[in-house]
Scaffold this active site. Structure first.
Site, mmCIF file in Angstrom:
data_model
loop_
_atom_site.group_PDB
_atom_site.id
_atom_site.type_symbol
_atom_site.label_atom_id
_atom_site.label_comp_id
_atom_site.label_asym_id
_atom_site.label_seq_id
_atom_site.Cartn_x
_atom_site.Cartn_y
_atom_site.Cartn_z
ATOM 1 C CE1 TYR A 11 0.650 41.738 -82.575
ATOM 2 C CE2 TYR A 11 0.290 40.340 -80.665
ATOM 3 C CZ TYR A 11 0.963 40.593 -81.880
ATOM 4 O OH TYR A 11 2.010 39.557 -82.398
ATOM 5 C CG LEU A 33 -10.966 50.003 -74.070
ATOM 6 C CD1 LEU A 33 -11.934 49.694 -72.929
ATOM 7 C CD2 LEU A 33 -9.757 48.956 -73.728
ATOM 8 C CB SER A 116 5.305 51.319 -89.945
ATOM 9 O OG SER A 116 5.224 50.311 -90.675
ATOM 10 C CE1 TYR A 140 1.619 51.037 -91.458
ATOM 11 C CE2 TYR A 140 0.229 52.138 -89.706
ATOM 12 C CZ TYR A 140 1.089 51.291 -89.941
ATOM 13 O OH TYR A 140 1.949 50.645 -89.075
ATOM 14 C CE LYS A 144 2.053 54.095 -87.470
ATOM 15 N NZ LYS A 144 1.819 54.429 -86.171
ATOM 16 N NE ARG A 220 5.744 41.602 -96.715
ATOM 17 C CZ ARG A 220 5.958 41.207 -98.037
ATOM 18 N NH1 ARG A 220 6.940 40.489 -98.396
ATOM 19 N NH2 ARG A 220 4.866 41.790 -98.919
ATOM 20 C CB ALA A 282 -2.780 45.262 -105.382
HETATM 21 C C1 WQD Z 1 2.602 39.146 -94.553
HETATM 22 C C2 WQD Z 1 2.824 38.085 -95.785
HETATM 23 C C3 WQD Z 1 1.564 38.532 -97.645
HETATM 24 C C4 WQD Z 1 -2.238 37.622 -95.500
HETATM 25 C C5 WQD Z 1 1.681 44.850 -93.180
HETATM 26 C C6 WQD Z 1 1.435 46.402 -93.324
HETATM 27 C C7 WQD Z 1 2.763 46.726 -92.602
HETATM 28 C C8 WQD Z 1 2.832 46.296 -91.315
HETATM 29 C C9 WQD Z 1 3.025 45.085 -91.053
HETATM 30 C C10 WQD Z 1 2.035 48.121 -89.356
HETATM 31 C C11 WQD Z 1 2.681 38.957 -97.274
HETATM 32 C C12 WQD Z 1 1.039 37.265 -96.937
HETATM 33 C C13 WQD Z 1 -1.108 37.759 -95.679
HETATM 34 C C14 WQD Z 1 -2.933 36.588 -95.966
HETATM 35 C C15 WQD Z 1 -1.001 35.913 -97.184
HETATM 36 N N1 WQD Z 1 1.767 46.869 -90.345
HETATM 37 N N2 WQD Z 1 -0.310 37.008 -96.534
HETATM 38 N N3 WQD Z 1 -2.173 35.741 -96.629
HETATM 39 O O1 WQD Z 1 1.570 43.044 -95.723
HETATM 40 O O2 WQD Z 1 4.005 42.606 -94.927
HETATM 41 O O3 WQD Z 1 2.695 44.082 -93.866
HETATM 42 O O4 WQD Z 1 1.618 44.378 -91.841
HETATM 43 O O5 WQD Z 1 3.160 48.492 -89.180
HETATM 44 O O6 WQD Z 1 2.693 48.253 -92.511
HETATM 45 O O7 WQD Z 1 1.577 46.439 -94.561
HETATM 46 O O8 WQD Z 1 1.834 42.019 -93.433
HETATM 47 O O9 WQD Z 1 0.549 39.932 -92.581
HETATM 48 O O10 WQD Z 1 -0.696 41.455 -94.400
HETATM 49 O O11 WQD Z 1 1.308 39.830 -94.930
HETATM 50 O O12 WQD Z 1 -0.541 35.231 -98.083
HETATM 51 O O13 WQD Z 1 -4.093 36.126 -95.578
HETATM 52 O O14 WQD Z 1 1.727 37.215 -95.804
HETATM 53 O O15 WQD Z 1 1.252 38.484 -99.023
HETATM 54 O O16 WQD Z 1 3.532 38.097 -98.012
HETATM 55 P P1 WQD Z 1 2.535 43.036 -94.559
HETATM 56 P P2 WQD Z 1 0.752 40.949 -93.701
#
Ligand code: WQD
Length: 324
Positions: A11, A33, A116, A140, A144, A220, A282
């Site tokens: 991606y 892949l 990250s 994870y 990194k 975020r 969590a």
């Molecule tokens: C974003 C927001 C969730 C899914 C993760 C990794 C981080 C990086 C980016 C690689 C949060 C909320 C999410 C859902 C929801 N990865 N959410 N319902 O956790 O900020 O970061 O991805 O570098 O290392 O930790 O990303 O997209 O999972 O969550 O409410 O089905 O969306 O609680 O507030 P996150 P996310």
């Protein structure tokens, strides 16, 4: 320059490859892949299907001679890393050591590494700058950070110059629609919402509505993959020009909440996008967003597509194209 992009069929990797091709570089992609797709291999690119755990194949690919390497081949699901640390040790740590050793063996001395914001862990202050403590909360993020530590030693002992780019939340798709492959089994918010909008899943859950944020949902820093890609190009140019290594955040500097994203997705797609409000997940902090001042100052990097409209519209354009 001749650039090897390890993980360039994925991606983020495909958007980075697109940026380097558009800048006139010769790009070779090395990818197994497993999560990437051959749909993301562009005309004009060399493609080598291979695994970073296959040292002879990796070294053989690198022996063709490259001026620099971009490494985006990693397992990246924070939640999964807490259930399967062995997978993350193997892919992220062993895999990266293979890449670094093969690079040294084949004369590659410049590397851009996909790090990250997960290296920071729970925010002690906001916005998060590069001086913020690095205390990862998930395995994870630990992998990194460990890779960044190995890179610092390889710089000191072997002159390997690197740029470690600490991504915040990568999102969006190429505004010109040139990246066709959708992420497989996404867990991140925006692709999950778009799968609901496109009828690929029935609904999604909002993890927590009682956070100390304006609308109670998690905030975020979403940064468009095309902006991330331009950051890779600028970072490689900087370490080449300065013959020095660099660790820098790539984030928009803005925070967006889950409900703000959901509202934009419903408006742009015109779909109802049913959502279930459930308890917190969590390990999720209430807010997380970057200071991108260092990238702006050193690299002249600015985000151009990381507003909520572009993030959501470019993603919907990619999902809509695949479902109709
Ligand atoms: C974003 C927001 C969730 C899914 C993760 C990794 C981080 C990086 C980016 C690689 C949060 C909320 C999410 C859902 C929801 N990865 N959410 N319902 O956790 O900020 O970061 O991805 O570098 O290392 O930790 O990303 O997209 O999972 O969550 O409410 O089905 O969306 O609680 O507030 P996150 P996310």
């Amino acid at each position: 320059m001749k650039i090897l992009i390890v993980g360039g069929a994925g991606y983020i990797g495909s958007h980075v490859a697109r940026e380097f091709l558009d800048a006139g570089h010769a790009v070779t992609v090395y990818d197994n892949l497993s999560t990437g797709t051959v749909e993301n291999i562009f005309p004009g690119e060399e493609f080598v299907e291979g695994d970073i755990l296959d040292y002879p194949a990796l070294r053989g690919a690198m022996a063709k001679g490259f001026d620099a390497l971009v490494h985006l081949a990693a397992a990246k699901a924070a939640g999964e890393s807490m259930l399967k640390p062995e997978k993350y040790s193997l892919q992220n740590l062993n895999g990266t050591v293979n890449i670094l050793n093969a690079a040294l063996e084949t004369g590659i001395r410049k590397l851009v590494f996909s790090s990250s914001a997960a290296t920071y862990g729970e925010p002690r202050y906001l916005p998060i700058d590069e001086k913020h403590p690095t205390e990862p909360e998930n395995y994870y993020g630990f992998t990194k950070l460990e890779i960044e530590r190995i890179l610092a030693w390889y710089d000191r002992l072997k002159g390997l110059r690197y740029a470690a780019l600490r991504y915040f939340n990568a999102a969006g798709y190429d505004p010109q629609g040139r990246v066709r492959g959708l992420e497989k089994n996404p867990a991140n918010l925006i692709p999950v919402i778009m799968e609901v909008a496109a009828g690929m899943r029935p609904d999604f859950q909002v993890f927590g509505t009682d956070y100390p944020t304006p609308d109670g949902t998690g905030v975020r820093d979403y940064v468009h993959v095309s902006d991330l890609a331009s950051g890779h190009l600028a970072a490689l140019e900087w370490i080449t020009r300065n013959d020095r290594s660099l660790v820098v955040n790539l984030g928009s500097g803005q925070g967006l909440s889950v409900l703000e994203i959901l509202e934009a997705a419903r408006r742009i797609s015109g779909k109802p996008i049913p959502a279930k409000m459930v308890g917190r997940r969590a390990g999720d902090p209430a807010r997380l967003y970057a200071s991108a001042a260092l990238a702006r100052e050193l690299l002249g990097w600015e985000t151009r597509h990381s507003d909520v409209e572009s993030l959501v519209r470019t993603t919907w354009d990619a999902y809509r194209a695949r479902t109709h």
